[in-house]
Enzyme design. Structure first.
Site, mmCIF file in Angstrom:
data_model
loop_
_atom_site.group_PDB
_atom_site.id
_atom_site.type_symbol
_atom_site.label_atom_id
_atom_site.label_comp_id
_atom_site.label_asym_id
_atom_site.label_seq_id
_atom_site.Cartn_x
_atom_site.Cartn_y
_atom_site.Cartn_z
ATOM 1 C CG HIS A 104 -25.770 10.917 -22.411
ATOM 2 N ND1 HIS A 104 -26.409 10.595 -23.576
ATOM 3 C CD2 HIS A 104 -25.723 12.274 -22.381
ATOM 4 C CE1 HIS A 104 -26.730 11.694 -24.241
ATOM 5 N NE2 HIS A 104 -26.332 12.726 -23.531
ATOM 6 C CG HIS B 30 -23.228 17.597 -22.785
ATOM 7 N ND1 HIS B 30 -24.510 17.708 -23.240
ATOM 8 C CD2 HIS B 30 -23.063 18.586 -21.867
ATOM 9 C CE1 HIS B 30 -25.111 18.718 -22.623
ATOM 10 N NE2 HIS B 30 -24.250 19.264 -21.790
#
Length: 411
Positions: A221, A174
């Site tokens: 993350h 991302h």
């Protein structure tokens, strides 16, 4: 140095950010989940998840049992072992901001934003964005499955997404995609269109930062994953920037361009690193490569046909004022184009799945069969190559037929 890396990879940093933004686990659920972290044989939830995914991949999972009652019971047991994350939102502004930002890295965004650049601004920019996006995402996805570094553990982290939880963490794709798309668009648009570069730089930084922070907020993350994603993307862009023009010329004018554009991504999709359990990385990477391949062939065909719909120079051009009529035409182009892409996706996906399942003697409704490489790769590749072709060749010509496009603005 190792201490700094361990600190940046700590789930406590993610937890601290989530708490600062008002995302906290419910107290009772947190205690229950904490008690379930270790089962009777000492396995942690991540190990259990990987083992279950490996069993499904090897065809040994009890989910293959034909007894529907047993499957139902197995499903209930699995749901009990892996309860959905329970959390409390204390700041809804941050919640909506980061959830929306996280969606800027999903398929829905790519299949709308990138074509919208093509339909409403300049196909050149779309071509440049797709090329860089495909390279960056492929490198990031492969690095994930080679390094095999886990995502932040839950608990203590609250996780808002489940689809990609079985994937590995570092680097954050991302963050890589957001950085690549934002700054590729900034650098490329500056060559083609007149606009305040400083304003564009601020927008690029803000958008990429929101996507990066959203990966911490959603618990998917660590800080290390995000930083590495940004740095890797920046290095790829810096190394490839001098060759963007060369690649663009080859893509449009070389007679072997369409063969390279199709053969190389298909080869890379089949040779994607194998894992001991199923994740969505191979399928997602195939989708990205296939979109790039379809668009590349489509732009080459447009060049042969003599109508590319690119902005007319000399560059940089001054865009016409944004009137209500212009907005209306833009919205109409977006809706018509999106409808064509969705129709293409559903039609080609339906047909390709049935043909492949018939060839390999599998049921279309069998989820595990659709995950087999010999089925997943060709059906996703053919589907998204078709989408790329429709986007780059057909959509603008339909706009002309419908009176939604002014040929005076193209070359």
């Amino acid at each position: 140095m190792w201490g700094v890396i361990s600190y940046l990879n700590s789930p406590e940093l993610v937890v601290g950010f989530q708490r600062c933004c008002g995302l906290v686990p419910r107290e009772r659920d947190s205690v229950i989940t904490q008690n379930r972290r270790v089962n009777a044989n000492g396995s942690d939830p991540v190990t259990i998840q990987r083992r279950r995914a490996e069993q499904v991949s090897n065809g040994t999972s009890r989910a293959h049992d034909s007894n529907s009652n047993y499957k139902s019971a197995s499903s209930q047991c699995e749901h009990k072992d892996r309860p959905r994350p329970h959390y409390e939102v204390r700041n809804w502004l941050f919640y909506f901001l980061f959830v929306i930002s996280a969606n800027l890295g999903h398929e829905v965004f790519y299949i709308t934003f990138l074509p919208c650049i093509h339909w409403n601004l300049d196909p050149f920019l779309c071509r440049r964005l797709v090329n860089v996006w495909a390279v960056v995402m492929y490198i990031g996805q492969v690095m994930k499955d080679i390094l095999k570094l886990p995502r932040p553990t839950s608990p203590p982290v609250v996780k808002l997404e489940t689809r990609v939880d079985a994937e590995y963490g570092l680097p954050s794709t991302h963050a890589m995609a957001a950085t690549a798309i934002s700054f590729t668009l900034l650098l490329s648009a500056h060559e083609r269109v007149k606009f305040p570069f400083e304003l564009g730089l601020v927008v690029a930084v803000v958008l990429s930062a929101l996507v990066c922070l959203s990966r911490l907020y959603t618990g998917m993350h660590s800080v290390l994953d995000v930083i590495c994603g940004v740095v890797i993307s920046a290095v790829i862009m810096a190394a490839s920037y001098p060759f963007w023009g060369t690649v663009d010329f080859f893509q449009l004018h070389s007679p072997v361009s369409p063969f390279v554009a199709l053969a190389l991504p298909l080869f890379l999709s089949y040779k994607y690193p194998e894992l001991d359990h199923y994740t969505t990385t191979r399928g997602d990477t195939t989708i990205i490569l296939a979109c790039s391949a379809g668009c590349s062939v489509g732009y080459w065909v447009n060049e042969r046909l003599g109508l590319t719909f690119d902005l007319a120079g000399p560059f940089p051009v001054t865009l016409p004022p944004l009137t209500l009529a212009a907005v209306g035409f833009g919205v109409a182009r977006f809706l018509v184009g999106l409808a064509m892409l969705v129709l293409t996706r559903q039609t080609v996906r339906w047909a390709s799945l049935r043909v492949l399942c018939w060839i390999y003697g599998a049921s279309v409704s069998d989820v595990d069969a659709r995950r087999r490489k010999e089925i997943e790769v060709p059906y996703k590749f053919s589907t998204y190559v078709a989408i790329g072709l429709v986007n780059s060749i057909m959509v603008n010509r339909v706009f002309v037929m419908m009176g939604l496009w002014d040929l005076g603005n193209s070359v």
